[in-house]
Structures are given as C-alpha cells and as structure tokens.
Design a protein around this motif. Structure first.
Motif, PDB file in Angstrom:
ATOM      1  N   ASP A 147      -6.550  -7.695   8.048  1.00 21.42           N
ATOM      2  CA  ASP A 147      -5.416  -7.543   9.006  1.00 21.42           C
ATOM      3  C   ASP A 147      -4.675  -6.302   8.984  1.00 21.42           C
ATOM      4  N   GLU A 148      -4.591  -5.868   7.638  1.00 24.01           N
ATOM      5  CA  GLU A 148      -3.656  -4.797   7.269  1.00 24.01           C
ATOM      6  C   GLU A 148      -4.211  -3.359   7.579  1.00 24.01           C
ATOM      7  N   GLU A 149      -3.481  -2.766   8.703  1.00 29.24           N
ATOM      8  CA  GLU A 149      -4.383  -1.508   9.246  1.00 29.24           C
ATOM      9  C   GLU A 149      -4.523  -0.256   8.124  1.00 29.24           C
ATOM     10  N   ASN A 150      -3.659  -0.383   7.187  1.00 24.65           N
ATOM     11  CA  ASN A 150      -3.654   0.690   5.997  1.00 24.65           C
ATOM     12  C   ASN A 150      -4.557   0.360   4.846  1.00 24.65           C
ATOM     13  N   THR A 151      -5.339  -0.828   4.957  1.00 21.65           N
ATOM     14  CA  THR A 151      -6.156  -1.079   3.726  1.00 21.65           C
ATOM     15  C   THR A 151      -7.413   0.078   3.695  1.00 21.65           C
ATOM     16  N   PRO A 152      -7.411   0.669   2.479  1.00 17.54           N
ATOM     17  CA  PRO A 152      -8.511   1.462   2.387  1.00 17.54           C
ATOM     18  C   PRO A 152      -9.786   1.407   2.867  1.00 17.54           C
ATOM     19  N   LYS A 153     -10.287   2.256   3.637  1.00 16.60           N
ATOM     20  CA  LYS A 153     -11.745   1.858   4.527  1.00 16.60           C
ATOM     21  C   LYS A 153     -12.804   1.230   3.576  1.00 16.60           C
ATOM     22  N   LEU A 154     -13.073   1.664   2.464  1.00 14.57           N
ATOM     23  CA  LEU A 154     -14.056   1.141   1.503  1.00 14.57           C
ATOM     24  C   LEU A 154     -13.653  -0.195   1.057  1.00 14.57           C
ATOM     25  N   LEU A 155     -12.562  -0.613   0.792  1.00 13.99           N
ATOM     26  CA  LEU A 155     -12.191  -1.915   0.795  1.00 13.99           C
ATOM     27  C   LEU A 155     -12.549  -2.872   1.633  1.00 13.99           C
ATOM     28  N   ARG A 156     -11.989  -2.380   2.995  1.00 14.34           N
ATOM     29  CA  ARG A 156     -12.078  -3.224   4.263  1.00 14.34           C
ATOM     30  C   ARG A 156     -13.728  -3.256   4.607  1.00 14.34           C
ATOM     31  N   LYS A 157     -14.579  -2.266   4.216  1.00 17.57           N
ATOM     32  CA  LYS A 157     -15.924  -2.456   4.618  1.00 17.57           C
ATOM     33  C   LYS A 157     -16.573  -3.649   3.599  1.00 17.57           C
ATOM     34  N   ILE A 158     -16.008  -3.721   2.172  1.00 11.90           N
ATOM     35  CA  ILE A 158     -16.746  -4.608   1.286  1.00 11.90           C
ATOM     36  C   ILE A 158     -15.993  -6.266   1.794  1.00 11.90           C
ATOM     37  N   VAL A 159     -14.969  -6.325   2.054  1.00 16.00           N
ATOM     38  CA  VAL A 159     -14.362  -7.440   2.410  1.00 16.00           C
ATOM     39  C   VAL A 159     -14.992  -8.219   3.810  1.00 16.00           C
ATOM     40  N   ARG A 160     -15.257  -7.311   4.617  1.00 14.16           N
ATOM     41  CA  ARG A 160     -15.784  -7.651   5.959  1.00 14.16           C
ATOM     42  C   ARG A 160     -17.168  -8.466   5.887  1.00 14.16           C
ATOM     43  N   GLN A 161     -17.944  -8.162   4.508  1.00 18.51           N
ATOM     44  CA  GLN A 161     -19.115  -8.832   4.388  1.00 18.51           C
ATOM     45  C   GLN A 161     -19.274 -10.041   3.226  1.00 18.51           C
ATOM     46  N   ILE A 162     -17.715 -10.254   3.165  1.00 22.16           N
ATOM     47  CA  ILE A 162     -17.734 -11.489   2.184  1.00 22.16           C
ATOM     48  C   ILE A 162     -17.540 -12.846   3.143  1.00 22.16           C
ATOM     49  N   ALA A 163     -18.711 -13.690   2.842  1.00 21.41           N
ATOM     50  CA  ALA A 163     -18.588 -15.190   3.426  1.00 21.41           C
ATOM     51  C   ALA A 163     -18.284 -15.005   5.081  1.00 21.41           C
ATOM     52  N   ILE A 176       1.007  -1.059   0.061  1.00 20.08           N
ATOM     53  CA  ILE A 176       0.142  -0.075  -0.011  1.00 20.08           C
ATOM     54  C   ILE A 176       0.901   1.234   0.154  1.00 20.08           C
ATOM     55  N   ALA A 177       0.993   2.075  -0.892  1.00 18.63           N
ATOM     56  CA  ALA A 177       1.542   3.138  -1.251  1.00 18.63           C
ATOM     57  C   ALA A 177       0.789   3.960  -1.975  1.00 18.63           C
ATOM     58  N   ASP A 178       1.225   4.832  -2.946  1.00 18.10           N
ATOM     59  CA  ASP A 178       0.516   5.816  -3.943  1.00 18.10           C
ATOM     60  C   ASP A 178      -0.025   4.781  -5.042  1.00 18.10           C
ATOM     61  N   GLU A 179       0.403   3.702  -4.950  1.00 15.83           N
ATOM     62  CA  GLU A 179      -0.390   2.550  -5.658  1.00 15.83           C
ATOM     63  C   GLU A 179      -0.432   1.399  -4.894  1.00 15.83           C
ATOM     64  N   ILE A 180      -1.484   0.656  -4.944  1.00 14.77           N
ATOM     65  CA  ILE A 180      -1.900  -0.645  -4.333  1.00 14.77           C
ATOM     66  C   ILE A 180      -1.600  -1.606  -5.202  1.00 14.77           C
ATOM     67  N   LYS A 181      -0.821  -2.628  -4.599  1.00 13.66           N
ATOM     68  CA  LYS A 181      -0.723  -3.893  -5.285  1.00 13.66           C
ATOM     69  C   LYS A 181      -1.002  -5.237  -4.430  1.00 13.66           C
ATOM     70  N   ILE A 182      -1.870  -6.081  -4.806  1.00 13.33           N
ATOM     71  CA  ILE A 182      -2.420  -7.075  -4.429  1.00 13.33           C
ATOM     72  C   ILE A 182      -1.951  -8.469  -4.956  1.00 13.33           C
ATOM     73  N   GLY A 183      -0.988  -8.955  -4.501  1.00 14.87           N
ATOM     74  CA  GLY A 183      -0.569 -10.449  -5.203  1.00 14.87           C
ATOM     75  C   GLY A 183      -1.713 -11.346  -5.299  1.00 14.87           C
ATOM     76  N   ALA A 184      -1.469 -12.305  -6.115  1.00 12.60           N
ATOM     77  CA  ALA A 184      -2.334 -13.516  -6.375  1.00 12.60           C
ATOM     78  C   ALA A 184      -2.562 -14.311  -5.306  1.00 12.60           C
ATOM     79  N   GLY A 185      -1.563 -14.302  -4.388  1.00  5.69           N
ATOM     80  CA  GLY A 185      -1.803 -15.266  -2.941  1.00  5.69           C
ATOM     81  C   GLY A 185      -2.268 -14.342  -1.808  1.00  5.69           C
ATOM     82  N   VAL A 186      -2.994 -13.384  -1.952  1.00  2.00           N
ATOM     83  CA  VAL A 186      -3.226 -12.537  -0.867  1.00  2.00           C
ATOM     84  C   VAL A 186      -4.580 -12.915  -0.479  1.00  2.00           C
ATOM     85  N   ASN A 187      -5.171 -13.418   0.611  1.00  2.00           N
ATOM     86  CA  ASN A 187      -6.457 -13.721   0.954  1.00  2.00           C
ATOM     87  C   ASN A 187      -6.944 -12.649   1.578  1.00  2.00           C
TER      88      ASN A 187
END
Length: 271
Positions: free
Chosen positions: A72-88, A55-66
C-alpha cells in the motif's frame, strides 16, 4: 490449557516475554500450521508502537507491519514490492508480517534473500537491554534464530540504496500462492561500463540463504563485458557452495540447475 497473551503496549509485551515461556506472533500464518500447542502465545497484533514503516535514507519496518502495508505504501522500493506481490494470497498478506517471515527462518522465506543483499539489521529488545544483529547472524540455521528467550524483534532496518540493475526470480509450481523451489535476489550498480557493486542471494538451496560477500568483492571493478564473459565460471562457483535437498516439491538436481541458470541469467542481463 494453551492461552493467548494479548498486550496492548510494547512494554507489556516485553514484561510478559520476561515472565513467561511464550511464543510471540503477529499474523500466525506460519505458526498455526506448525501445530505447536504446548506453550502459551504472545499476540502482538494490538501494539501500535511496532507498526511503523518508515522510508527515508534508511528504511525501517516494524515488527507489526504486514505485507499489505508494504504494498500500500507508494514509496516502497520497486524490488521489494515485486517480491511481496508474489507472496501467498491477498488474504494471507493482510495477516502475515515481514518480521514473522524472518523469524520463521525458513530457507524458502520469500523476503529473506532481499534483506540479505541489503545487509539488513535486526533490532532486538528485552525488558532490560537491546541489541542489533545483521540478518545473516540472526538466522543461524533452518528454522532457528538467535532470538533469546526474553527478547522480541522490534524492527528491521536497512539502507535505502539505489541500484541500476535489479533482479528477482521465484521458481515455484505455479505463478501465485506457491512455496519457492528456488528464488534469487540480485542487484548490481554499473557506471561507465564498470561493475561498481554486485550482490547475489539465493534461497531454497541450503539450510540458510546463500550469499558470499568475499566472492562478490572479486567481481567488483570488472567491465560489463568481462563479467558477462565469466558468467559460466560465476554460476559454477555458486554451484559449488549450494547444497539443495530432495523433497516432495522438487529434486536436488532440479534446484541446482535452476539456481545455476538464474545466476547466469542475472549476469548476462547486467547493463
């Protein structure tokens, strides 16, 4: 007999992909329920090179990131975190990968509308070459991508942009562990009462995520009051370009009305 290929390096994985007709997977939470048992599998879980989440000016998520790593990453964008919390469920989030959700190419994929509004780039590699595709080009239809037979997805990258209006709603049969009937991710930047940027992506209402960049351009430059006054006209436009289906989970009419309501709700709450 169907077998698992388990490489321990990215190079090994690309070699196997080049030589064999295999199905790549990381967590397998979508793959295993689809019942394809005719090909060998390429299990990517052991490869450390694709487990980077930067997570910097550009965010990179590798193919092996669950999904758990995203939360768990405290700097995850709030909107992405909100979406992921509601997955499964937590158990599934421990296994399921972001890239797997994208490669599954389902119109109801929870994270896909988010990556659409950020014009995310899919990085693809084969043994002999690499290329990049915008996610809207990578996903060509429901359950179909432009992934070539010798390629693997290495990562997804997108700009870490800040918006002062962020909106996400997922409508499902229950509040957790549900497949979306309709979901919407929308963002807007306003400055001095003017809408400088606006982006809207709607899932589960067509064979692909619905986003119209040309229409968004027409909304830019409006005052907040003006765009709110056009809320009905804006939702009517989106109504004209979606084509929801009837299935066991919901009707076309229901999905259509919910999508219209959510677009209007986003517009009317822009600040």
């Amino acid at each position: 007999m169907v077998e698992n290929r388990i490489p321990i390096s990215w190079k090994d994985a690309l070699d196997i992909r080049f030589k064999e007709d295999v199905i790549p997977y990381f967590g397998g939470t979508d793959l295993m329920v689809r019942g394809n048992r005719t090909k060998n599998f390429l299990f990517l879980n052991k490869i450390s090179e694709i487990q980077d989440y930067i997570i910097a000016d550009e965010i990179k998520i590798g193919a092996g990131v669950n999904y758990k790593s995203i939360l768990d990453e405290e700097n995850t964008p709030k909107l992405l975190r909100k979406i992921v919390r509601q997955i499964a469920s937590p158990a599934l989030r421990n296994m399921a990968s972001v890239i797997g959700n994208i490669c599954n190419a389902s119109p109801v994929g929870d994270t896909i509308p988010y990556f659409y509004i950020y014009d995310a780039i899919i990085q693809l590699e084969s043994k002999s070459s690499s290329r990049e595709l915008e996610i809207s080009d990578f996903i060509v239809d429901a359950r179909k991508t432009d992934l070539r037979d010798d390629e693997l997805v290495r990562a997804i990258v997108f700009q870490n942009l800040r918006y002062n209006n962020e909106y996400y709603q997922k409508v499902g049969p229950r509040s957790a562990c549900s497949i979306s009937k309709v979901d919407i991710v929308a963002i807007a930047n306003t400055e001095n009462n003017i809408v400088k940027d606006i982006r809207i992506a709607i899932g589960a209402v067509k064979n692909k995520i619905v986003r119209d960049k040309k229409f968004e351009e027409k909304l830019k430059g409006m005052s907040i009051e003006e765009i709110k006054s056009k809320s009905k006209a804006i939702s009517s436009y989106y109504d004209s370009i979606i084509s929801p289906i009837d299935d066991k989970r919901s009707t076309e009419d229901y999905r259509r009305q919910v999508a219209i309501n959510l677009v209007e709700d986003f517009i009317e709450n822009i600040k």
